[in-house]
Design a protein around this motif. Sequence first.
Motif, short mmCIF file in Angstrom:
data_model
loop_
_atom_site.label_atom_id
_atom_site.label_comp_id
_atom_site.label_asym_id
_atom_site.label_seq_id
_atom_site.Cartn_x
_atom_site.Cartn_y
_atom_site.Cartn_z
N UNK A 119 0.81 -1.22 0.00
CA UNK A 119 0.00 0.00 0.00
C UNK A 119 0.85 1.27 0.00
N UNK A 120 2.16 1.13 -0.15
CA UNK A 120 3.04 2.29 -0.19
C UNK A 120 3.57 2.72 1.15
N UNK A 121 3.15 2.06 2.20
CA UNK A 121 3.63 2.39 3.54
C UNK A 121 4.95 1.69 3.80
N UNK A 122 5.95 2.41 4.29
CA UNK A 122 7.22 1.74 4.61
C UNK A 122 7.03 0.67 5.66
N UNK A 126 15.72 -1.28 10.61
CA UNK A 126 15.73 -1.31 9.15
C UNK A 126 14.36 -0.86 8.64
N UNK A 127 14.37 -0.25 7.47
CA UNK A 127 13.11 0.16 6.84
C UNK A 127 13.11 -0.37 5.41
N UNK A 128 12.00 -0.97 5.02
CA UNK A 128 11.82 -1.40 3.64
C UNK A 128 10.78 -0.48 3.02
N UNK A 129 11.17 0.14 1.90
CA UNK A 129 10.26 1.06 1.22
C UNK A 129 10.34 0.82 -0.28
N UNK A 130 9.38 1.36 -1.01
CA UNK A 130 9.37 1.17 -2.45
C UNK A 130 10.49 1.98 -3.09
N UNK A 131 10.86 1.58 -4.29
CA UNK A 131 11.88 2.30 -5.04
C UNK A 131 11.41 3.73 -5.30
#
Length: 67
Positions: free
Chosen positions: A2-5, A16-21
């Motif tokens: 949904x675009x939320x990190x 750690x944070x995973x987010x979209x490119x």
Amino acid sequence: MNGTPFFITRNGEASMVIESVKQFQEKESLIAALKIIALGEKERMKGKGISAAESRAQLAAARQRRK
């Protein structure tokens, strides 16, 4: 999705944070713009630079030379 990190924690603290490119690229662009603004402000505080009116005059003169 949904675009939320997505935050990964270790012992209750974010590690750690995973987010979209897309989010990453937008953030990097914002950081680059803020650095440019900060450099400009630093130069202004040193008394370097020109006024907005002088800048407009230079742009107008440059446009005239291209014609």
